[in-house]
Design a protein around this motif. Structure first.
Motif, mmCIF file in Angstrom:
data_model
loop_
_atom_site.group_PDB
_atom_site.id
_atom_site.type_symbol
_atom_site.label_atom_id
_atom_site.label_comp_id
_atom_site.label_asym_id
_atom_site.label_seq_id
_atom_site.Cartn_x
_atom_site.Cartn_y
_atom_site.Cartn_z
ATOM 1 N N PHE A 118 -10.239 -15.841 -62.539
ATOM 2 C CA PHE A 118 -8.991 -16.094 -62.638
ATOM 3 C C PHE A 118 -8.336 -17.501 -62.574
ATOM 4 O O PHE A 118 -7.443 -17.923 -63.064
ATOM 5 C CB PHE A 118 -7.939 -15.357 -61.464
ATOM 6 N N ALA A 119 -9.058 -18.198 -61.553
ATOM 7 C CA ALA A 119 -8.888 -19.711 -61.301
ATOM 8 C C ALA A 119 -9.108 -20.452 -62.584
ATOM 9 O O ALA A 119 -8.361 -21.430 -62.923
ATOM 10 C CB ALA A 119 -9.835 -20.176 -60.370
ATOM 11 N N ARG A 120 -10.112 -19.949 -63.350
ATOM 12 C CA ARG A 120 -10.376 -20.690 -64.609
ATOM 13 C C ARG A 120 -9.595 -20.416 -65.623
ATOM 14 O O ARG A 120 -9.488 -21.216 -66.628
ATOM 15 C CB ARG A 120 -11.819 -20.271 -65.155
ATOM 16 N N LEU A 121 -8.730 -19.301 -65.662
ATOM 17 C CA LEU A 121 -7.645 -19.036 -66.292
ATOM 18 C C LEU A 121 -6.123 -19.788 -66.207
ATOM 19 O O LEU A 121 -5.176 -19.604 -66.660
ATOM 20 C CB LEU A 121 -7.446 -17.729 -66.665
ATOM 21 N N GLY A 122 -6.548 -20.589 -65.068
ATOM 22 C CA GLY A 122 -5.077 -21.173 -64.353
ATOM 23 C C GLY A 122 -4.408 -20.640 -63.278
ATOM 24 O O GLY A 122 -3.395 -21.073 -62.928
ATOM 25 N N VAL A 123 -4.683 -19.384 -62.850
ATOM 26 C CA VAL A 123 -4.008 -18.695 -61.712
ATOM 27 C C VAL A 123 -4.109 -19.366 -60.431
ATOM 28 O O VAL A 123 -5.310 -19.975 -60.082
ATOM 29 C CB VAL A 123 -4.555 -17.321 -61.613
ATOM 30 N N PRO A 124 -3.256 -19.910 -59.887
ATOM 31 C CA PRO A 124 -3.297 -20.618 -58.375
ATOM 32 C C PRO A 124 -3.788 -19.570 -57.415
ATOM 33 O O PRO A 124 -3.050 -19.028 -56.801
ATOM 34 C CB PRO A 124 -2.163 -21.182 -58.143
ATOM 35 N N VAL A 125 -5.147 -19.548 -57.085
ATOM 36 C CA VAL A 125 -5.667 -18.461 -56.309
ATOM 37 C C VAL A 125 -6.339 -19.162 -55.106
ATOM 38 O O VAL A 125 -7.289 -20.123 -55.200
ATOM 39 C CB VAL A 125 -6.383 -17.561 -57.098
ATOM 40 N N GLN A 314 -17.966 -22.662 -41.242
ATOM 41 C CA GLN A 314 -19.113 -23.526 -41.326
ATOM 42 C C GLN A 314 -18.883 -24.458 -40.215
ATOM 43 O O GLN A 314 -18.035 -25.048 -39.866
ATOM 44 C CB GLN A 314 -18.861 -24.397 -42.740
ATOM 45 N N GLU A 315 -19.970 -24.285 -39.470
ATOM 46 C CA GLU A 315 -20.291 -24.973 -38.205
ATOM 47 C C GLU A 315 -19.070 -24.820 -37.312
ATOM 48 O O GLU A 315 -18.652 -25.733 -36.501
ATOM 49 C CB GLU A 315 -20.566 -26.532 -38.459
ATOM 50 N N GLY A 316 -18.567 -23.494 -37.388
ATOM 51 C CA GLY A 316 -17.516 -23.010 -36.358
ATOM 52 C C GLY A 316 -16.035 -23.375 -36.679
ATOM 53 O O GLY A 316 -15.243 -23.196 -36.033
ATOM 54 N N GLN A 317 -16.138 -24.068 -37.826
ATOM 55 C CA GLN A 317 -14.647 -24.729 -38.338
ATOM 56 C C GLN A 317 -14.319 -24.064 -39.730
ATOM 57 O O GLN A 317 -15.141 -23.625 -40.457
ATOM 58 C CB GLN A 317 -14.593 -25.999 -38.646
ATOM 59 N N CYS A 318 -13.028 -23.695 -39.906
ATOM 60 C CA CYS A 318 -12.612 -23.209 -41.126
ATOM 61 C C CYS A 318 -12.455 -24.120 -42.422
ATOM 62 O O CYS A 318 -11.805 -25.197 -41.702
ATOM 63 C CB CYS A 318 -11.261 -22.523 -40.930
ATOM 64 N N ARG A 319 -13.145 -24.185 -43.202
ATOM 65 C CA ARG A 319 -13.010 -25.090 -44.209
ATOM 66 C C ARG A 319 -12.737 -24.518 -45.814
ATOM 67 O O ARG A 319 -12.732 -23.306 -45.731
ATOM 68 C CB ARG A 319 -14.389 -25.840 -44.445
ATOM 69 N N ALA A 320 -12.424 -25.339 -46.626
ATOM 70 C CA ALA A 320 -12.358 -24.845 -48.052
ATOM 71 C C ALA A 320 -13.598 -25.134 -48.842
ATOM 72 O O ALA A 320 -14.000 -26.291 -48.759
ATOM 73 C CB ALA A 320 -11.082 -25.594 -48.643
ATOM 74 N N VAL A 321 -14.128 -23.962 -49.495
ATOM 75 C CA VAL A 321 -15.359 -24.153 -50.326
ATOM 76 C C VAL A 321 -14.940 -23.653 -51.877
ATOM 77 O O VAL A 321 -14.252 -22.669 -51.954
ATOM 78 C CB VAL A 321 -16.491 -23.586 -49.848
ATOM 79 N N PRO A 322 -15.417 -24.404 -52.828
ATOM 80 C CA PRO A 322 -15.128 -23.883 -54.306
ATOM 81 C C PRO A 322 -15.353 -22.709 -54.504
ATOM 82 O O PRO A 322 -16.912 -22.188 -54.226
ATOM 83 C CB PRO A 322 -15.682 -25.013 -55.101
ATOM 84 N N LEU A 323 -14.605 -21.858 -55.126
ATOM 85 C CA LEU A 323 -14.889 -20.422 -55.568
ATOM 86 C C LEU A 323 -16.074 -20.452 -56.500
ATOM 87 O O LEU A 323 -16.859 -19.324 -56.596
ATOM 88 C CB LEU A 323 -13.698 -19.784 -56.156
ATOM 89 N N ILE A 324 -16.167 -21.647 -57.412
ATOM 90 C CA ILE A 324 -17.407 -21.817 -58.315
ATOM 91 C C ILE A 324 -18.649 -21.443 -57.418
ATOM 92 O O ILE A 324 -19.614 -21.047 -58.003
ATOM 93 C CB ILE A 324 -17.263 -22.545 -59.405
ATOM 94 N N ASP A 325 -18.683 -21.806 -56.332
ATOM 95 C CA ASP A 325 -19.844 -22.186 -55.452
ATOM 96 C C ASP A 325 -20.384 -20.931 -54.863
ATOM 97 O O ASP A 325 -21.516 -20.504 -54.325
ATOM 98 C CB ASP A 325 -19.808 -23.374 -54.476
ATOM 99 N N VAL A 326 -19.288 -20.049 -54.796
ATOM 100 C CA VAL A 326 -19.378 -18.358 -54.092
ATOM 101 C C VAL A 326 -19.691 -17.533 -54.961
ATOM 102 O O VAL A 326 -20.403 -16.551 -54.882
ATOM 103 C CB VAL A 326 -18.235 -18.177 -53.348
ATOM 104 N N ALA A 327 -19.015 -17.368 -56.238
ATOM 105 C CA ALA A 327 -19.129 -16.313 -57.299
ATOM 106 C C ALA A 327 -20.518 -16.140 -57.690
ATOM 107 O O ALA A 327 -21.191 -17.202 -58.107
ATOM 108 C CB ALA A 327 -18.007 -16.767 -58.417
#
Length: 351
Positions: A118-125, A314-327
């Protein structure tokens, strides 16, 4: 600002805590309007959206399940209700019609894969990882996992009293399709004598010899086996579900039968399948706090416009990781993990 929230995949202790945290953080700090999408992505496909307010979410932090409902067979890009067709345009229409400025998708690897598309289709997710299996990539710990481990540990403790009283060998099957985190931590916490994990194919003869030795020395033994475990050179054990669906499950029974054949009639081997008990009920305090942290972080990411990303610990902290690295990726137990080494040092059989 109008923000939509959905919960995809299986239910999990802590989902309501995330919904509460996201909603309150956005309402209290930014005056946002929150829309709950019912039954996961199925709600997007069918247009099932309702408003959530602060009063409606304040008291749900300790409740299990999800007040929005969920569905694990509603991939908009391959929708079973339309013969496997792509109905993602219909889902996006629901968001547009509701005036949603951002979507927060809470779920496991399947949900994150859909969110990335959905993110690739432009949905802000923004994604929030949810899985009792603890197997979402780039995330150290998922809420719901601690609750599941507590159930396994308690079950093993209860079964030990019976095993010790009757001189039995007890086999407990846990969830864990491709990653054995539940069986590993639950087994360690519950004092299991052997733990069979998807990452480490096991030798049934080695297992039988180990269990015989334990029973000879202490009078009983406990085996904790993840549903995705399999023998060396063997395949995953599947069982039939509704229609033509095949699901993991049954390896515990197979292990029990194999042990009984190898050990003979002098030692009784019994099997227990924990099943959905592991993901039902209320979340532990740890999971409530972690889910709250994830929800607040997701709200911050929406406000900051960090779309196309997932919250991660990550390392006990909340962070943002790209969905493309998770999918399409999974977090399994590495061979060098300290808990595997600890289990080995304790004399636990790992296959």
């Amino acid at each position: 600002m109008r923000v939509g929230i959905l919960t995809g995949g299986g239910d999990c202790p802590g989902l309501n805590a995330v919904i509460r945290a996201v909603s309150l953080a956005l309402i209290e700090q930014h005056g946002a309007e929150i829309l709950g999408i019912e039954r996961g992505f199925l709600g997007l496909i069918e247009g099932r959206v309702r408003k959530l307010d602060a009063a409606g979410v304040r008291g749900i932090v300790n409740e299990g399940g999800t007040l929005l409902g969920t569905h694990n067979r509603a991939d908009p890009f391959h929708y079973f209700g339309a013969g496997g067709s792509d109905v993602s345009a219909r889902a996006i229409e629901t968001l547009d019609r509701a005036g949603v400025d951002a979507l927060i998708a809470i779920g496991g690897d399947g949900t994150m894969t859909i969110a990335e598309r959905f993110a690739r289709l432009g949905v802000p997710v923004v994604g929030v990882p949810k899985t009792i299996d603890n197997d979402v990539a780039h995330n150290e710990r998922s809420f719901g996992f601690d609750s599941a481990v507590a159930v396994v540990a308690e079950a093993l403790g209860r079964l030990e009293t019976t095993a010790r009283s009757h001189g039995r060998l007890m086999v407990v099957e846990t969830m864990g399709r491709h990653a054995g985190w539940i069986a590993l931590e639950g087994g360690l916490a519950g004092g299991a004598d052997a733990m069979l994990l998807p990452e480490r194919p096991f030798d049934p003869d080695v297992l039988a010899a180990h269990c015989f030795d334990r029973c000879s020395r202490q009078g009983f033994a406990l085996v904790c086996v993840a549903e995705g475990a399999h023998e060396l050179g063997g395949e995953l054990v599947l069982q039939s579900g509704p229609g033509s669906v095949e699901r993991l499950g049954g390896v515990g029974q197979r292990v029990t039968e194999g042990l009984q054949r190898r050990l003979g009639g002098d030692l009784e081997v019994r099997h227990t399948l924990l099943g959905h008990l592991q993901r039902g009920g209320n979340p532990t305090a740890f999971d409530r706090v972690l889910a709250t942290r994830f929800g607040v972080q997701a709200a911050r990411m929406v406000v900051a416009g960090e779309f196309g990303h997932m919250v991660a610990l990550q390392e006990g902290q909340c962070r943002a990781v790209p969905l493309i690295d998770v999918a399409g990726r999974m977090r399994q137990i590495p061979e060098s993990h300290e808990l595997l080494i600890a289990a080995h040092d304790l004399g636990v059989c790992l296959g």
